[in-house]
Structure formats: structure tokens, C-alpha cells
Motif scaffolding. Structure first.
Motif, mmCIF file in Angstrom:
data_model
loop_
_atom_site.group_PDB
_atom_site.id
_atom_site.type_symbol
_atom_site.label_atom_id
_atom_site.label_comp_id
_atom_site.label_asym_id
_atom_site.label_seq_id
_atom_site.Cartn_x
_atom_site.Cartn_y
_atom_site.Cartn_z
ATOM 1 N N SER A 21 0.869 -1.170 0.000
ATOM 2 C CA SER A 21 0.000 0.000 0.000
ATOM 3 C C SER A 21 0.906 1.221 0.000
ATOM 4 O O SER A 21 2.118 1.097 -0.108
ATOM 5 C CB SER A 21 -0.871 0.007 1.257
ATOM 6 O OG SER A 21 -1.656 -1.137 1.299
ATOM 7 N N ALA A 77 0.434 4.147 -2.001
ATOM 8 C CA ALA A 77 0.392 5.059 -3.149
ATOM 9 C C ALA A 77 -0.418 6.321 -2.835
ATOM 10 O O ALA A 77 0.055 7.444 -3.063
ATOM 11 C CB ALA A 77 -0.190 4.338 -4.361
ATOM 12 N N ILE A 78 -1.611 6.137 -2.309
ATOM 13 C CA ILE A 78 -2.478 7.302 -2.077
ATOM 14 C C ILE A 78 -1.901 8.187 -0.974
ATOM 15 O O ILE A 78 -1.786 9.410 -1.119
ATOM 16 C CB ILE A 78 -3.923 6.855 -1.735
ATOM 17 C CG1 ILE A 78 -4.515 6.096 -2.921
ATOM 18 C CG2 ILE A 78 -4.791 8.070 -1.376
ATOM 19 C CD1 ILE A 78 -5.890 5.499 -2.667
ATOM 20 N N ASN A 97 -0.034 -3.714 -6.261
ATOM 21 C CA ASN A 97 -0.935 -2.792 -5.565
ATOM 22 C C ASN A 97 -2.242 -2.770 -6.350
ATOM 23 O O ASN A 97 -2.319 -3.285 -7.468
ATOM 24 C CB ASN A 97 -0.315 -1.388 -5.478
ATOM 25 C CG ASN A 97 -1.030 -0.477 -4.460
ATOM 26 O OD1 ASN A 97 -2.027 -0.883 -3.821
ATOM 27 N ND2 ASN A 97 -0.541 0.729 -4.305
ATOM 28 N N ASP A 141 -5.309 1.987 -8.306
ATOM 29 C CA ASP A 141 -6.219 2.998 -7.765
ATOM 30 C C ASP A 141 -6.459 4.183 -8.694
ATOM 31 O O ASP A 141 -7.501 4.823 -8.610
ATOM 32 C CB ASP A 141 -5.648 3.543 -6.447
ATOM 33 C CG ASP A 141 -5.591 2.474 -5.374
ATOM 34 O OD1 ASP A 141 -6.563 1.711 -5.239
ATOM 35 O OD2 ASP A 141 -4.574 2.405 -4.653
ATOM 36 N N ASN A 144 -6.053 -3.399 0.561
ATOM 37 C CA ASN A 144 -4.984 -4.300 0.152
ATOM 38 C C ASN A 144 -4.899 -5.563 1.005
ATOM 39 O O ASN A 144 -4.192 -6.497 0.643
ATOM 40 C CB ASN A 144 -3.647 -3.559 0.158
ATOM 41 C CG ASN A 144 -3.447 -2.769 -1.128
ATOM 42 O OD1 ASN A 144 -4.360 -2.659 -1.942
ATOM 43 N ND2 ASN A 144 -2.258 -2.223 -1.310
ATOM 44 N N VAL A 153 -5.710 2.986 5.492
ATOM 45 C CA VAL A 153 -7.070 2.429 5.522
ATOM 46 C C VAL A 153 -6.991 1.045 6.163
ATOM 47 O O VAL A 153 -5.960 0.672 6.711
ATOM 48 C CB VAL A 153 -7.656 2.294 4.089
ATOM 49 C CG1 VAL A 153 -7.965 3.640 3.507
ATOM 50 C CG2 VAL A 153 -6.735 1.510 3.188
HETATM 51 N N1 GLU Z 1 -4.056 0.807 -2.603
HETATM 52 C C1 GLU Z 1 -4.031 1.864 -1.631
HETATM 53 C C2 GLU Z 1 -2.738 2.652 -1.724
HETATM 54 O O1 GLU Z 1 -1.783 2.194 -2.257
HETATM 55 C C3 GLU Z 1 -4.102 1.361 -0.223
HETATM 56 C C4 GLU Z 1 -5.172 0.390 0.114
HETATM 57 C C5 GLU Z 1 -4.888 -0.260 1.465
HETATM 58 O O2 GLU Z 1 -3.955 0.136 2.172
HETATM 59 O O3 GLU Z 1 -5.590 -1.194 1.821
HETATM 60 O O4 GLU Z 1 -2.674 3.756 -1.232
#
Ligand code: GLU
Length: 264
Positions: free
Chosen positions: A54, A56-57, A138, A141, A153, A215
Motif C-alpha cells: 500500500s 500510493a495514495i 498494488n 487505484d 490491500n 485504511v
Molecule cells: N491501494 C491503496 C494505496 O496504495 C491502499 C489500500 C490499502 O492500504 O488497503 O494507497
């Protein structure tokens, strides 16, 4: 039963946003480098390794000066597009120090839901592992609003583990195990060492989520455990602050919480 983990051939490791970033949302480079070292070592020892990451966001949001994880979908997508490139660049550099090639694999529900795309995903992952590569996965998103709205994730990593018939999924997070009560508010809370089956009573033990940039939480980890149990994959929840714990899990040490698979 943990003893059996020594023989596992294929391992999926999932790291959450809270594991690869500090609470201010900036990347924890020390942690990422240690992770690259441990996973390469595992790969060198003859195991197939997949990293689900995770971040990325959260990382993209910080890079663009946002004060917390965005809630508007298009902002999440934009943040993911920025952050995903950043985290892959850093992973690539760290793994490269140990001569380990990595690959980026971004998935949506469609890849794990439809037969044809499921097959394609499996083939790509299998081929990468045959070639000695560590796939870094990942959720995609920045193109999939559906994913951002409902996905996490934890479950994604369980689906990946099921698709590639992994022996073990290790979820690295900001708490060291599942507890019978919330350990942050109850000092008498007891660590659950082993779960045979994820029942409604087990789900009641799940608490809230970690930092303002992350999250998930314990509930999505237990949902991941259900997917693993049905798919014949063993799972462990462990504290992510020291990646060498991955070696300890595989050597059968009683750390974190271990979940049996249905086949046992
Ligand atoms: N895919 C999201 C990210 O990379 C996170 C989702 C998660 O942490 O469960 O930011």
C-alpha cells in the motif's frame, strides 16, 4: 503447526501504508530498505516471493501537500498516480542494491474476478517468479474508482495469494497481533496466537484503523483470513516495524497471530 511453515515454498508479504510511512505520511526509507533486504534473502534461499504494498495514495497525497488522506475519489486517483510511481522508484532502488529485479503489477477487481483475466494475472505472476523476479502488487487505484471505494490491500493480498496458490500470506501492520480486546484501551487484552477458523466471535475482536493516511484495520485482515482459509493459504498477522520478523514467522516462532487454512 507453525513448524510446517519452514517448508513453505511461496510467500506473499503485504505491507500497509502505516508500515512503510511515518505518521506524517513521509516514506520510512529504513523500513523499505530492510524489507528489500529480507525479501531478497528469502528469494535467494529458494522461495517465490510476492510483495503487496500500500502507500500510493498516502504518499502521493503528502507529496502534493494534502493534510490528510483525500476522501474525494478523483483526488485519491490523482494521489495514487503520483505516489505509486514514487514508491516503485524507491523499491526498485533498494532491491537493486541486492541485484534483485522487481516488477510492478497493478490489479483491479476484474483481474481477480473474471476467469480470463484471472488466468492472465496468474500467468504473468507465475512467469515473473520463474524468471526470479519479485512482483510488487498494488490496487490500480488511479483508474479504478470502484477499487478505491470498497477495496483494501488486505483482501487484495489474500486474493493474490489464492491466485498463485501461495503457502503463506504475511500481513505486516501497526499492531503485533489480533487481541481478544482492544489492547490500546485495555491493558488486560490477550494476544491470540492461533485462529483455527474465523467465526463471528473472532470478528468481534477487530478494532479500528491506524494513521490518518492509511485504511483497513483488523476487520479487513480477518476478511483476508477468510479468503485465505477458503483458498487453502495459511496467514499470519505480525507487527511491521522490523521486517526480519518475516524470517521468524517462517522459522515457526510463536509471533503475531497465525491462521490455519481449511486444508489443515
Ligand atoms: N491501494 C491503496 C494505496 O496504495 C491502499 C489500500 C490499502 O492500504 O488497503 O494507497
Amino acid at each position: 503447526m507453525r513448524e510446517l511453515l519452514k517448508d513453505c515454498k511461496r510467500v506473499v508479504v503485504k505491507v500497509g501504508t502505516s508500515t512503510i510511512t511515518y505518521s506524517n505520511g513521509l516514506l520510512n526509507l529504513k523500513r523499505m530498505e530492510e524489507l528489500a533486504w529480507v525479501l531478497t534473502d528469502l528469494r535467494n534461499s529458494g522461495k517465490d516471493v510476492v510483495l503487496v504494498t500500500s502507500g500510493a495514495i498516502g504518499v502521493g497525497a503528502v507529496r502534493m501537500g494534502m493534510k490528510e488522506r483525500p476522501t474525494v475519489i478523483r483526488e485519491k486517483q490523482a494521489a495514487a498516480a503520483v505516489g505509486q510511481a514514487m514508491i516503485m522508484q524507491i523499491y526498485h532502488n533498494f532491491f537493486d542494491r541486492y541485484n534483485q529485479t522487481v516488477a510492478q503489477v497493478l490489479l483491479t477487481k476484474e483481474e481477480v474476478g473474471s476467469d480470463q483475466r484471472y488466468e492472465n494475472t496468474k500467468n504473468t505472476m507465475e512467469t515473473l517468479m520463474e524468471l526470479g523476479v519479485i512482483p510488487i502488487v498494488n490496487a490500480n487505484d488511479s483508474i479504478s474508482t470502484y477499487e478505491i471505494e470498497i477495496s483494501d490491500n488486505d483482501r487484495l493480498s489474500a486474493m493474490v495469494a489464492e491466485i498463485i496458490c501461495a503457502d503463506l500470506l504475511i500481513l505486516m501492520t501497526d499492531i503485533d497481533a489480533l487481541y481478544d480486546q482492544d489492547p490500546k484501551t485495555n491493558p488486560n487484552a490477550k494476544r491470540i496466537s492461533c485462529v483455527d477458523w474465523v467465526t463471528e466471535d473472532v470478528k468481534k475482536m477487530a478494532g479500528g484503523k491506524g494513521s490518518k493516511f492509511s485504511v483497513g484495520g483488523m476487520l479487513t485482515k480477518l476478511q483476508a483470513a477468510e479468503i485465505c482459509q477458503d483458498g487453502g493459504v495459511r496467514m499470519a498477522i505480525v507487527l511491521g516495524d522490523d521486517p526480519t520478523i518475516i524470517h521468524r514467522v517462517i522459522s515457526g516462532e510463536d509471533v503475531g497471530t497465525f491462521f490455519h487454512s481449511r486444508k489443515e
